[in-house]
Structures are given as C-alpha cells and as structure tokens.
Write an enzyme that holds these catalytic residues in place. Structure first.
Site, PDB file in Angstrom:
ATOM      1  N   LYS A  17       3.309  -5.719  -0.762  1.00  0.00           N
ATOM      2  CA  LYS A  17       2.006  -5.366  -1.362  1.00  0.00           C
ATOM      3  C   LYS A  17       0.886  -6.011  -0.574  1.00  0.00           C
ATOM      4  O   LYS A  17       1.075  -7.005   0.159  1.00  0.00           O
ATOM      5  CB  LYS A  17       1.929  -5.794  -2.837  1.00  0.00           C
ATOM      6  CG  LYS A  17       2.154  -7.290  -3.122  1.00  0.00           C
ATOM      7  CD  LYS A  17       0.932  -8.184  -3.030  1.00  0.00           C
ATOM      8  CE  LYS A  17       1.239  -9.617  -3.453  1.00  0.00           C
ATOM      9  NZ  LYS A  17       0.292 -10.617  -2.967  1.00  0.00           N
ATOM     10  N   PRO A 114       8.071 -10.475   5.821  1.00  0.00           N
ATOM     11  CA  PRO A 114       8.078 -11.908   6.100  1.00  0.00           C
ATOM     12  C   PRO A 114       7.790 -12.748   4.848  1.00  0.00           C
ATOM     13  O   PRO A 114       7.017 -12.335   3.989  1.00  0.00           O
ATOM     14  CB  PRO A 114       6.977 -12.083   7.146  1.00  0.00           C
ATOM     15  CG  PRO A 114       6.258 -10.798   7.245  1.00  0.00           C
ATOM     16  CD  PRO A 114       7.067  -9.735   6.593  1.00  0.00           C
ATOM     17  N   GLY A 122       9.253 -11.779  -1.908  1.00  0.00           N
ATOM     18  CA  GLY A 122      10.171 -12.448  -2.837  1.00  0.00           C
ATOM     19  C   GLY A 122      10.061 -11.859  -4.240  1.00  0.00           C
ATOM     20  O   GLY A 122      11.077 -11.610  -4.907  1.00  0.00           O
ATOM     21  N   SER A 123       8.826 -11.603  -4.686  1.00  0.00           N
ATOM     22  CA  SER A 123       8.606 -11.040  -6.032  1.00  0.00           C
ATOM     23  C   SER A 123       9.147  -9.616  -6.103  1.00  0.00           C
ATOM     24  O   SER A 123       9.758  -9.216  -7.098  1.00  0.00           O
ATOM     25  CB  SER A 123       7.105 -11.001  -6.355  1.00  0.00           C
ATOM     26  OG  SER A 123       6.551 -12.284  -6.239  1.00  0.00           O
ATOM     27  N   ASP A 156       3.845 -12.149  -9.967  1.00  0.00           N
ATOM     28  CA  ASP A 156       3.673 -10.819  -9.371  1.00  0.00           C
ATOM     29  C   ASP A 156       4.850  -9.884  -9.652  1.00  0.00           C
ATOM     30  O   ASP A 156       4.787  -8.703  -9.313  1.00  0.00           O
ATOM     31  CB  ASP A 156       3.540 -10.933  -7.836  1.00  0.00           C
ATOM     32  CG  ASP A 156       2.173 -11.453  -7.418  1.00  0.00           C
ATOM     33  OD1 ASP A 156       1.257 -11.443  -8.257  1.00  0.00           O
ATOM     34  OD2 ASP A 156       2.040 -11.848  -6.244  1.00  0.00           O
TER      35      ASP A 156
END
Ligand code: C5P
Length: 322
Positions: A17, A114, A122-123, A156
């Site tokens: 995002k 990344p 990660g979210s 998130d």
C-alpha cells in the site's frame, strides 16, 4: 483479496500500500496515535499459500512458515522476521485460538515487498494469511468476525482484509472505502536503510516542532482533513496533478530525524524527475512519486536507478481487489 485454490493449497495475493495522505492527530491514552490517512493498494504484492495440517495427537498441529525470495528461493530481506515473530505466524495462531481448533498450517510466503518501508508488507501478509487459513480450515468467518483478530496483529491489517483504496481513521482500523477507476502509476524507491514504525512514532512524540516541516501544510487539523477530502476527490476524478500537490505525510519529519535518506529521496524526486507529486509512505523509508502513465513511470524509474538510491520499482494502484 484474491483467493484461489489448487487442490488443498489456498493462495492469496497480499498487496503493498501507499499512504497518499497521512495525518497524525494525537497520541492516545493507550500509546497509539489517532490517524487519518488515504491509502491505496498496489499491484506490487507478496504471495501467501496455506495448506491445512491435521491436529497432532492430543495437541496442536504445527504452524510452519517458509519465507522465500521470488528470484533465488532464499529469504531476500534480512529484516523480515522469521518463525513466531512474523505477523503471518501470529495471525494464523490467533485465528486458530479464536476458533478453538487444533489444526496446523504449512505456509509459504513469497516476499517481494521490502520490510521496514511503510509499504505495509507485514500487515498485508498477515491479512492474507487470515483469509487463506480461514478458507483452508473451512471456518467461513466473515470480515466482521476476522476484523478483531486482524486489529490485534496490527493497526493496518484490517485495511488489507478486503480490497481497494480507503480513508482509514482511529488507529487505522476504521476503514471507509473509496471507489475510483483512476489508473494511478507510481515509482517506489526503498533506500538501503529501513525504519521501524515504533521508532518513527516515538520520534514524532519527542519533537514539538513538527510544523517547521515544509511538507506539513497546516497546524490546523481541520485544514489537513479537508486536504485529505480534496485528495479523495482528485483521485476519483483522475486529476493526477491536483492529487500530486495534495500528498502529505506527517510522519515524514520525524522519519527525517532518524535517517537522511528521506531528505535525499525528496531531493532526487524534486531535482531529477518531473513527477506530479512525491512523498514518503507510512512510517518510511520507502518514498514514491506519482507518474502520468506507465511509460512515464518506467522512464522515471530508469533515471532514479542511475542515482543509486536503493530498491526501485514501478507499480500501479489497484482500484478494487476481488
Ligand atoms: O499497530 P502496529 O503494530 O503496526 O504498530 C506498530 C507501532 O507503531 C505501535 O506499537 C505503536 O507504537 C505505533 N503506532 C501508533 N499509532 C498508530 C499505529 C501504530 O502509535 N495508529
């Protein structure tokens, strides 16, 4: 999220995002910050596959996570946490506990986004893992039921549970979808150094002089909120040059206190290329520019490549993911 199945393997795409606008309103009693942010998901994505494992004799089935690079088959980003520290592992474990089942899961994560970049990798991975495990374990939980688990993993994560751009408020979990059909082409640069979200928010709290930041347009929250509304209108109307002028990120200034890469990227985007607008995403360190079309994005990326700023990609915002 795009969920597909091949025999017993469930696969979900986990998009990155960008925060086109990010306002931080205040620090809350619980230590989190009240935010208002316009976020768009990108075509750039990780891929998660989940295979259900039966419960072990008298106990829980194992949760195994393999994180691999699409190119080499080995882990590409050294800062991607492994095992139970990874948000994917924690999300799947939390779902299993909430559902009261003993199944395990074999999970593979192909990592393209990344880490420590503000791109939400990660979210997004955690949300994708929830969606895939929900299917692999035949739970059939709806979004409302998955949402508290998503939020327990990260602010998130609820944004990523279903698709599309959104204005997110609260910690980030109050998601109001924005429907747009604008082809938004971007160039994203992730410099060699990353930042942790916690460090950037702490730096935000420690500085009373955020408003000296030239990218912070006003000390009046209502004015900043109007700017986000204007950015939503520009996005829906496809007015890219207006949108470019409305980008802002109140975490940019505290991030600049922690690394000089944000200044270097802002300089490079201002000096070497002619994008509609540029800003840092999330808590950094990735930095993006809005381009006129795909060709312009590729040309912009090629110019920036010559300045050796780190990892560079072109991508496109996806208006709605089904
Ligand atoms: O929610 P998440 O685990 O992604 O956040 C990481 C850290 O960033 C939190 O521990 C918190 O310190 C900070 N944060 C915040 N306000 C938010 C989101 C995150 O202070 N809205």
């Amino acid at each position: 999220m795009i969920l597909s199945r091949q025999e017993s393997t469930w696969e979900v795409r986990a998009p990155a995002k960008l925060n086109l606008c990010l306002d931080v309103l205040r620090r809350r009693e619980d230590g989190y910050h009240e935010v208002e942010t316009l976020m768009v998901p990108l075509k750039l994505h990780d891929t998660i596959t989940v295979i259900s494992e039966p419960p072990a004799d008298g106990g829980l089935g194992p949760i195994q996570l393999r994180v691999i690079s699409p190119q080499t088959g080995s882990v590409c980003w050294s800062s991607v946490p492994l095992g139970h520290k990874n948000l994917v592992y924690r999300a799947v474990d939390a779902l299993r506990q909430a559902a009261g089942i003993g199944h395990g899961a074999r999970i593979q994560l192909i990592k393209r986004i990344p880490a420590e970049s503000g791109l939400g990798g990660g979210s997004s991975d955690a949300a994708a893992a929830l969606v895939a495990a929900n299917a692999a374990w035949n739970l059939h939980w709806n979004r409302t039921r998955l949402e508290p688990i998503a939020l327990s993993i990260g602010s998130d994560v609820p944004f990523f549970l279903d698709g599309g751009a959104a204005v997110c408020r609260g910690r980030g979990e109050r998601v109001a979808r924005v429907h747009h059909a604008t082809p938004l082409h971007v160039v994203v640069v992730r410099p060699p150094a990353g930042l942790s979200t916690l460090d950037v928010f702490q730096s935000f709290d420690s500085k009373a002089d955020h408003f000296r930041d030239p990218s912070t347009i006003s000390s009046d929250p209502a004015t900043r909120s109007r700017r986000i509304t204007d950015a939503v209108s520009a996005l829906i109307a496809g007015k890219l040059s207006d949108l470019g002028q409305l980008l802002f990120n109140r975490l940019e200034y505290p991030a600049r206190n922690l690394t000089d890469w944000i200044d270097r990227l802002a300089y490079a985007f201002g000096k070497y290329v002619d994008v509609a607008g540029h800003a840092m995403t999330g808590s950094g360190t990735a930095y993006f520019g809005i381009c006129r079309n795909a060709r312009h994005a590729h040309r912009t990326a090629a110019i920036l490549q010559g300045h050796r700023m780190g990892w560079i990609c072109t991508s496109q915002a996806v208006s709605w993911i089904t």
